[in-house]
Design a protein around this motif. Structure first.
Motif, short mmCIF file in Angstrom:
data_model
loop_
_atom_site.label_atom_id
_atom_site.label_comp_id
_atom_site.label_asym_id
_atom_site.label_seq_id
_atom_site.Cartn_x
_atom_site.Cartn_y
_atom_site.Cartn_z
N LYS A 68 97.93 67.79 94.45
CA LYS A 68 96.75 68.22 93.71
C LYS A 68 96.97 68.18 92.19
CE LYS A 68 95.01 72.54 93.83
NZ LYS A 68 94.44 73.74 94.44
N VAL A 69 95.96 67.64 91.47
CA VAL A 69 96.04 67.62 90.01
C VAL A 69 94.84 68.42 89.49
CG1 VAL A 69 95.89 66.15 87.97
CG2 VAL A 69 97.02 65.30 90.02
N ASP A 70 95.10 69.31 88.59
CA ASP A 70 93.99 70.07 88.02
C ASP A 70 93.43 69.30 86.82
OD1 ASP A 70 92.21 71.77 86.94
OD2 ASP A 70 93.56 73.50 86.81
N VAL A 71 92.30 68.60 87.06
CA VAL A 71 91.76 67.75 85.99
C VAL A 71 91.13 68.56 84.87
CG1 VAL A 71 91.39 65.73 87.45
CG2 VAL A 71 89.60 67.45 87.25
N THR A 72 91.00 69.86 85.08
CA THR A 72 90.39 70.67 84.01
C THR A 72 91.44 71.16 83.01
OG1 THR A 72 90.63 72.73 85.24
CG2 THR A 72 88.60 71.49 85.60
N LEU A 73 92.72 70.92 83.33
CA LEU A 73 93.75 71.35 82.36
C LEU A 73 93.64 70.52 81.09
CD1 LEU A 73 96.94 71.73 84.59
CD2 LEU A 73 95.66 73.54 83.46
N PRO A 74 93.88 71.10 79.93
CA PRO A 74 93.81 70.31 78.69
C PRO A 74 94.95 69.30 78.64
CG PRO A 74 94.62 72.53 78.23
CD PRO A 74 94.25 72.51 79.68
N VAL A 75 94.70 68.13 77.96
CA VAL A 75 95.79 67.16 77.82
C VAL A 75 96.83 67.76 76.90
CG1 VAL A 75 94.39 65.13 78.17
CG2 VAL A 75 94.63 66.06 75.88
N ARG A 76 98.04 67.21 76.95
CA ARG A 76 99.08 67.75 76.06
C ARG A 76 98.74 67.35 74.65
NH1 ARG A 76 104.56 65.95 78.75
NH2 ARG A 76 105.39 67.02 76.92
N PRO A 77 98.49 68.33 73.77
CA PRO A 77 97.98 68.01 72.43
C PRO A 77 98.94 67.11 71.65
CG PRO A 77 98.44 70.36 72.67
CD PRO A 77 98.63 69.77 74.00
N GLU A 78 100.25 67.24 71.91
CA GLU A 78 101.19 66.41 71.14
C GLU A 78 101.16 64.96 71.59
OE1 GLU A 78 101.89 68.53 73.44
OE2 GLU A 78 103.71 68.02 74.56
N ARG A 79 100.47 64.69 72.71
CA ARG A 79 100.42 63.33 73.21
C ARG A 79 99.03 62.72 73.05
NH1 ARG A 79 103.77 62.46 77.85
NH2 ARG A 79 105.88 62.99 77.23
N GLU A 80 98.16 63.35 72.31
CA GLU A 80 96.77 62.90 72.26
C GLU A 80 96.64 61.50 71.67
OE1 GLU A 80 93.40 64.43 69.62
OE2 GLU A 80 93.46 65.80 71.33
N GLY A 81 95.92 60.62 72.36
CA GLY A 81 95.73 59.26 71.87
C GLY A 81 94.50 59.19 70.98
N ARG A 82 94.31 58.05 70.33
CA ARG A 82 93.17 57.88 69.43
C ARG A 82 92.45 56.58 69.74
NH1 ARG A 82 91.60 62.13 66.03
NH2 ARG A 82 93.33 63.54 66.27
N ILE A 83 91.15 56.58 69.52
CA ILE A 83 90.36 55.36 69.66
C ILE A 83 90.49 54.56 68.37
CG2 ILE A 83 88.03 54.45 70.00
CD1 ILE A 83 89.10 55.86 72.48
N HIS A 84 90.82 53.29 68.48
CA HIS A 84 90.99 52.42 67.32
C HIS A 84 89.64 52.28 66.58
CE1 HIS A 84 91.88 48.78 65.02
NE2 HIS A 84 93.16 48.98 65.28
#
Ligand code: PHE
Length: 361
Positions: A91-107
């Motif tokens: 089970k994966v909890d999709v409501t958990l926030p992403v890891r902020p230090e790993r946040e990607g960006r849209i070019h």
């Protein structure tokens, strides 16, 4: 018969309690296998007299069917439980926030394409795409740029080796603009046409304002009564929506493109007062796109009757309008994949631009 009744309750009890697939298989062999208990009893039927055999045979058959049905039932219950257990474990909890230090960006280019698509989408345009590797005919000839036409020199074309090296319509090139997508669309569909074509384009050039690979978005509208007024209205609306300035001055300056006649370059008002560049009011102009009424020769090249249909086209450099809007000074940085640059100029993944939600926040 008493024997049979106790055998029945024994076997069915064991089947219902079987803990796993192995236990079920073992039980099947003990009861129904070649030397299984029910099989053995069936073998004994031959020694009975006919009247006895009929009843005993029917009873044994019934028991055999019952036991195998219970075993099958138990098997599917266990299989389902196994899947449930696996699902629980994975089970994966999709409501958990992403890891902020790993946040990607849209070019910024992806963001700009999304913004342009949102604006023209609202006006009823759909997105069309075509190949990056084009033949000479689609990239040039069909667009009224025949061989030896001076416009070919301006395009600094990358020619692909081994593909009709001595020229001709089959020679392959990296498309120098997105205009060949116009051609492919008109060849496939009869008007009305209302498309935009965002995509990569290539020219052999590299400095602070040129990159060998860059992006354009081309627009094309073809219908029976489409005229220059539509072109102007559409592009004024686009410039104002994109730059977010409601009364942005927009100027149409006569120009020349082989594939449009008449042609106009579009400038927006800006100021460079005190060394500071700002889009909006001011006494200066900045060129941002090319446009014009589609040359009837181009329509005919695509099998569209130019006595019935007419329309307009435009082409915008996406890096250029992204640089202007987001204050990015050097074009080459778009393609250096420098993470610090991406963090600074990139966009949050969930900030999808729309005309209702806003283009950028
Ligand atoms: N294809 C042109 C270019 O790349 C731009 C353009 C498109 C101009 C459509 C007018 C109409 O230079």
């Amino acid at each position: 018969m008493d024997d049979l009744a106790s055998l029945r309750s024994e076997l069915i009890g064991a089947a219902e309690a079987a803990a796993d697939m192995n236990a079920i298989e073992e039980l099947r062999i003990t009861a129904l296998g070649k030397k299984g208990r029910i099989t053995q009893m069936m073998k004994g039927l031959g020694a009975m007299d006919p009247a006895q055999r009929k009843d005993a045979g029917a009873a044994l058959n019934k028991l055999k069917n019952e036991v195998s049905a219970v075993l099958e039932e138990r098997k599917s219950v266990l299989a389902e439980a196994a899947i449930d257990a696996k699902l629980m474990e994975e089970k994966v909890d999709v409501t958990l926030p992403v890891r902020p230090e790993r946040e990607g960006r849209i070019h910024p280019i992806s963001q700009t394409i999304d913004e342009v698509v949102a604006i023209f989408g609202e006006m009823g345009f759909t997105v069309a795409e075509g190949p990056d590797i084009e033949d000479d005919w689609h990239n040039f000839t069909a667009l009224n740029i025949p061989p030896e036409h001076p416009a070919r020199q301006e395009h600094d074309t990358f020619y692909l080796p081994g593909s009709g090296d001595n020229g001709g319509d089959q020679r392959m090139v990296l498309r120098t603009h997105t205009s060949p997508v116009q051609i492919r669309t008109m060849q496939k569909t009869q008007p009305p046409v209302r498309i935009i074509c965002p995509g990569r384009t290539y020219r052999c050039d590299s400095d602070a304002t040129h990159s060998p690979m860059f992006h354009q978005v081309e627009g094309l509208v073809i219908d029976k009564t489409t005229h220059m007024g539509h072109l102007k209205g559409c592009l004024i609306d686009f410039c104002r929506a994109y730059f977010g300035v409601d009364d942005l001055p927009v100027r149409f300056r006569p120009s020349y493109f082989p594939f449009t006649e008449p042609s106009a370059e579009v400038d927006i008002g800006c100021t460079r007062e005190g060394g500071q560049f700002r889009i909006g009011h001011g006494d200066d102009w900045l060129e941002i796109l090319g446009s014009g009424m589609v040359n009837p020769a181009v329509l005919e090249n695509c099998g569209i009757d130019s006595t019935v249909y007419q329309g307009f086209a435009f082409g915008v450099g996406l890096e250029r309008i992204a640089m202007l809007k987001y204050g990015i000074p050097d074009l080459r940085t778009f393609f250096e994949s420098d993470l610090r640059w991406l963090r600074h100029y990139g966009f949050k993944a969930l900030d999808v631009p729309s005309m209702v939600g806003g283009l950028n926040r």
